[in-house]
Motif scaffolding. Structure first.
Motif, PDB file in Angstrom:
ATOM      1  N   THR A  71      -4.474 -20.904   0.955  1.00  0.00           N
ATOM      2  CA  THR A  71      -5.869 -20.540   1.185  1.00  0.00           C
ATOM      3  C   THR A  71      -6.046 -19.065   0.831  1.00  0.00           C
ATOM      4  OG1 THR A  71      -5.481 -19.848   3.473  1.00  0.00           O
ATOM      5  CG2 THR A  71      -6.010 -22.182   3.090  1.00  0.00           C
ATOM      6  N   ALA A  72      -7.294 -18.625   0.775  1.00  0.00           N
ATOM      7  CA  ALA A  72      -7.561 -17.215   0.480  1.00  0.00           C
ATOM      8  C   ALA A  72      -6.943 -16.315   1.549  1.00  0.00           C
ATOM      9  CB  ALA A  72      -9.065 -16.978   0.390  1.00  0.00           C
ATOM     10  N   GLY A  73      -6.985 -16.773   2.804  1.00  0.00           N
ATOM     11  CA  GLY A  73      -6.401 -15.994   3.895  1.00  0.00           C
ATOM     12  C   GLY A  73      -4.890 -15.866   3.760  1.00  0.00           C
ATOM     13  N   GLU A  74      -4.229 -16.958   3.405  1.00  0.00           N
ATOM     14  CA  GLU A  74      -2.772 -16.933   3.219  1.00  0.00           C
ATOM     15  C   GLU A  74      -2.393 -16.063   2.025  1.00  0.00           C
ATOM     16  OE1 GLU A  74      -1.840 -21.433   4.961  1.00  0.00           O
ATOM     17  OE2 GLU A  74      -2.219 -21.115   2.816  1.00  0.00           O
ATOM     18  N   PHE A  75      -3.211 -16.134   0.976  1.00  0.00           N
ATOM     19  CA  PHE A  75      -2.954 -15.317  -0.210  1.00  0.00           C
ATOM     20  C   PHE A  75      -3.082 -13.835   0.133  1.00  0.00           C
ATOM     21  CE2 PHE A  75      -4.039 -13.140  -4.131  1.00  0.00           C
ATOM     22  CZ  PHE A  75      -3.179 -13.710  -5.056  1.00  0.00           C
ATOM     23  N   LYS A  76      -4.078 -13.494   0.934  1.00  0.00           N
ATOM     24  CA  LYS A  76      -4.302 -12.103   1.331  1.00  0.00           C
ATOM     25  C   LYS A  76      -3.102 -11.556   2.098  1.00  0.00           C
ATOM     26  CE  LYS A  76      -7.495  -9.190   3.973  1.00  0.00           C
ATOM     27  NZ  LYS A  76      -6.481  -8.701   4.932  1.00  0.00           N
ATOM     28  N   GLN A  77      -2.484 -12.403   2.926  1.00  0.00           N
ATOM     29  CA  GLN A  77      -1.313 -11.974   3.684  1.00  0.00           C
ATOM     30  C   GLN A  77      -0.096 -11.782   2.779  1.00  0.00           C
ATOM     31  OE1 GLN A  77      -1.246 -11.120   6.943  1.00  0.00           O
ATOM     32  NE2 GLN A  77      -3.459 -11.475   6.922  1.00  0.00           N
ATOM     33  N   LYS A  78      -0.009 -12.591   1.741  1.00  0.00           N
ATOM     34  CA  LYS A  78       1.148 -12.529   0.845  1.00  0.00           C
ATOM     35  C   LYS A  78       1.051 -11.371  -0.146  1.00  0.00           C
ATOM     36  CE  LYS A  78       3.874 -15.321  -2.383  1.00  0.00           C
ATOM     37  NZ  LYS A  78       4.033 -16.642  -3.035  1.00  0.00           N
ATOM     38  N   VAL A  79      -0.131 -11.191  -0.717  1.00  0.00           N
ATOM     39  CA  VAL A  79      -0.328 -10.124  -1.706  1.00  0.00           C
ATOM     40  C   VAL A  79      -0.933  -8.917  -0.999  1.00  0.00           C
ATOM     41  CG1 VAL A  79      -1.478  -9.460  -3.855  1.00  0.00           C
ATOM     42  CG2 VAL A  79      -0.662 -11.813  -3.533  1.00  0.00           C
ATOM     43  N   LYS A  80      -0.152  -7.893  -0.852  1.00  0.00           N
ATOM     44  CA  LYS A  80      -0.594  -6.716  -0.114  1.00  0.00           C
ATOM     45  C   LYS A  80      -1.629  -5.919  -0.906  1.00  0.00           C
ATOM     46  CE  LYS A  80       2.103  -7.676   3.256  1.00  0.00           C
ATOM     47  NZ  LYS A  80       1.504  -8.230   4.497  1.00  0.00           N
ATOM     48  N   ALA A  81      -2.499  -5.258  -0.159  1.00  0.00           N
ATOM     49  CA  ALA A  81      -3.510  -4.411  -0.786  1.00  0.00           C
ATOM     50  C   ALA A  81      -2.836  -3.266  -1.530  1.00  0.00           C
ATOM     51  CB  ALA A  81      -4.461  -3.866   0.276  1.00  0.00           C
ATOM     52  N   LYS A  82      -3.467  -2.832  -2.589  1.00  0.00           N
ATOM     53  CA  LYS A  82      -2.902  -1.751  -3.393  1.00  0.00           C
ATOM     54  C   LYS A  82      -3.037  -0.427  -2.649  1.00  0.00           C
ATOM     55  CE  LYS A  82      -2.843  -0.140  -8.146  1.00  0.00           C
ATOM     56  NZ  LYS A  82      -3.460  -0.282  -9.478  1.00  0.00           N
ATOM     57  N   PRO A  83      -1.935   0.338  -2.525  1.00  0.00           N
ATOM     58  CA  PRO A  83      -2.001   1.625  -1.820  1.00  0.00           C
ATOM     59  C   PRO A  83      -3.004   2.570  -2.486  1.00  0.00           C
ATOM     60  CG  PRO A  83       0.273   0.978  -2.220  1.00  0.00           C
ATOM     61  CD  PRO A  83      -0.590   0.046  -3.018  1.00  0.00           C
ATOM     62  N   ILE A  84      -3.748   3.281  -1.663  1.00  0.00           N
ATOM     63  CA  ILE A  84      -4.721   4.243  -2.174  1.00  0.00           C
ATOM     64  C   ILE A  84      -4.194   5.648  -1.922  1.00  0.00           C
ATOM     65  CG2 ILE A  84      -7.078   5.116  -1.932  1.00  0.00           C
ATOM     66  CD1 ILE A  84      -7.906   2.333  -1.105  1.00  0.00           C
ATOM     67  N   LYS A  85      -4.176   6.441  -2.976  1.00  0.00           N
ATOM     68  CA  LYS A  85      -3.619   7.779  -2.872  1.00  0.00           C
ATOM     69  C   LYS A  85      -4.708   8.791  -2.541  1.00  0.00           C
ATOM     70  CE  LYS A  85       0.245  10.105  -5.105  1.00  0.00           C
ATOM     71  NZ  LYS A  85       1.036  10.231  -6.345  1.00  0.00           N
ATOM     72  N   CYS A  86      -4.402   9.682  -1.614  1.00  0.00           N
ATOM     73  CA  CYS A  86      -5.335  10.733  -1.221  1.00  0.00           C
ATOM     74  C   CYS A  86      -5.227  11.906  -2.199  1.00  0.00           C
ATOM     75  CB  CYS A  86      -5.015  11.194   0.203  1.00  0.00           C
ATOM     76  SG  CYS A  86      -6.161  12.440   0.847  1.00  0.00           S
ATOM     77  N   VAL A  87      -6.208  12.788  -2.184  1.00  0.00           N
ATOM     78  CA  VAL A  87      -6.189  13.957  -3.072  1.00  0.00           C
ATOM     79  C   VAL A  87      -5.020  14.887  -2.750  1.00  0.00           C
ATOM     80  CG1 VAL A  87      -8.660  13.954  -3.560  1.00  0.00           C
ATOM     81  CG2 VAL A  87      -7.821  15.119  -1.517  1.00  0.00           C
ATOM     82  N   CYS A  88      -4.517  14.776  -1.506  1.00  0.00           N
ATOM     83  CA  CYS A  88      -3.393  15.631  -1.108  1.00  0.00           C
ATOM     84  C   CYS A  88      -2.052  15.031  -1.515  1.00  0.00           C
ATOM     85  CB  CYS A  88      -3.420  15.879   0.398  1.00  0.00           C
ATOM     86  SG  CYS A  88      -3.022  14.424   1.391  1.00  0.00           S
ATOM     87  N   GLY A  89      -2.076  13.786  -2.010  1.00  0.00           N
ATOM     88  CA  GLY A  89      -0.848  13.130  -2.439  1.00  0.00           C
ATOM     89  C   GLY A  89      -0.333  12.088  -1.473  1.00  0.00           C
ATOM     90  N   ALA A  90      -0.815  12.123  -0.229  1.00  0.00           N
ATOM     91  CA  ALA A  90      -0.388  11.137   0.768  1.00  0.00           C
ATOM     92  C   ALA A  90      -1.175   9.836   0.581  1.00  0.00           C
ATOM     93  CB  ALA A  90      -0.600  11.693   2.171  1.00  0.00           C
ATOM     94  N   GLN A  91      -0.785   8.808   1.312  1.00  0.00           N
ATOM     95  CA  GLN A  91      -1.494   7.536   1.222  1.00  0.00           C
ATOM     96  C   GLN A  91      -2.687   7.513   2.172  1.00  0.00           C
ATOM     97  OE1 GLN A  91       0.828   3.992   1.601  1.00  0.00           O
ATOM     98  NE2 GLN A  91       2.065   4.401  -0.205  1.00  0.00           N
ATOM     99  N   MET A  92      -3.665   6.681   1.824  1.00  0.00           N
ATOM    100  CA  MET A  92      -4.837   6.498   2.676  1.00  0.00           C
ATOM    101  C   MET A  92      -4.796   5.099   3.276  1.00  0.00           C
ATOM    102  SD  MET A  92      -7.859   8.297   0.408  1.00  0.00           S
ATOM    103  CE  MET A  92      -8.819   8.848   1.822  1.00  0.00           C
ATOM    104  N   VAL A  93      -5.321   4.977   4.483  1.00  0.00           N
ATOM    105  CA  VAL A  93      -5.352   3.686   5.165  1.00  0.00           C
ATOM    106  C   VAL A  93      -6.769   3.407   5.652  1.00  0.00           C
ATOM    107  CG1 VAL A  93      -2.947   3.753   5.901  1.00  0.00           C
ATOM    108  CG2 VAL A  93      -4.710   4.783   7.352  1.00  0.00           C
ATOM    109  N   SER A  94      -7.036   2.136   5.909  1.00  0.00           N
ATOM    110  CA  SER A  94      -8.361   1.745   6.390  1.00  0.00           C
ATOM    111  C   SER A  94      -8.525   2.139   7.857  1.00  0.00           C
ATOM    112  CB  SER A  94      -8.543   0.233   6.234  1.00  0.00           C
ATOM    113  OG  SER A  94      -9.782  -0.171   6.771  1.00  0.00           O
TER     114      SER A  94
END
Length: 222
Positions: free
Chosen positions: A173-196
């Motif tokens: 299902t779309a929900g199961e797929f979302k759990q399997k394929v992780k969201a792409k990391p978003i990089k901050c302007v400072c170089g660290a990662q960003m989170v939701s």
């Protein structure tokens, strides 16, 4: 028999009014029943489609899910390079037809810019069809530009129909797929990662730097 005799004794005008009233009541009841059944059918389709899981995906997951869904339904799928996609996210082929797909997972309506992106892909890919798929809807300007450039728009409702039609071939299902394929990391302007994160006052979600309060840079979630 008594009731029939009473009706026969009524003036013709009253007979007509009685019949009209009865017909109106019957039409009203039929309309209510049909609306109720249609509403429940649409609600069931909405839940089964997995569209709510799409809403919580990021753009990368949405593209990958569309690729997975098309592959499971005998399409040949090419996921384009992120840096050189020329306005296309997927190139899908079936029965000799080549289709360029642009995917937009957004919280806001899709505007003209997205149409311009896929229009730019037309000369490069030389495909038979060009599709723009979103979990949301399109602005009036976007719809007008798409129509004049032969771009097929699949909005939220059409995506639900597409998912409902193609989901029978999926093992996840779309929900199961979302759990399997992780969201792409978003990089901050400072170089660290960003989170939701979520604003405590407005309840709105946004991306915040993991080094906060050292870095207070934020980014809106589309």
């Amino acid at each position: 028999m008594v009731r029939t005799n009473i009706l026969l004794k009524l003036p013709n005008t009253w007979n007509v009014l009685f019949i009209v009233f009865a017909v109106i009541v019957m039409i009203g009841v039929c309309y209510y029943v049909a609306s109720y059944l249609s509403k429940n059918k649409n609600k069931s389709k909405f839940v089964k489609s997995g569209i709510k899981d799409i809403d919580y995906m990021d753009g990368f997951q949405f593209e990958q899910y569309l690729a997975y869904m098309f592959r499971a339904n005998d399409y040949k799928v090419q996921v384009t390079s992120e840096r050189k996609n020329f306005g296309a996210d997927l190139i899908i082929k079936k029965s000799g037809a080549k289709i360029v797909v642009r995917a937009k997972r957004q919280k806001a309506k899709v505007g003209i810019k997205a149409i311009q992106e896929i229009v730019a892909a037309q000369n490069h890919y030389k495909a038979e069809e060009f599709w723009l798929i979103t979990n949301n809807f399109y602005t009036k300007g976007a719809r007008e530009l798409a129509e004049s450039n032969n771009v097929k728009l699949l909005d939220r409702y059409k995506l639900i129909e597409l998912m409902t039609a193609l989901n029978l071939s999926l093992s996840m299902t779309a929900g199961e797929f979302k759990q399997k394929v992780k969201a792409k990391p978003i990089k901050c302007v400072c170089g660290a990662q960003m989170v939701s994160k979520k604003n405590r006052h407005s309840g709105r979600s946004f991306y915040g730097c993991t080094t906060y309060p050292k870095c207070s840079h934020t980014k809106s979630i589309l």
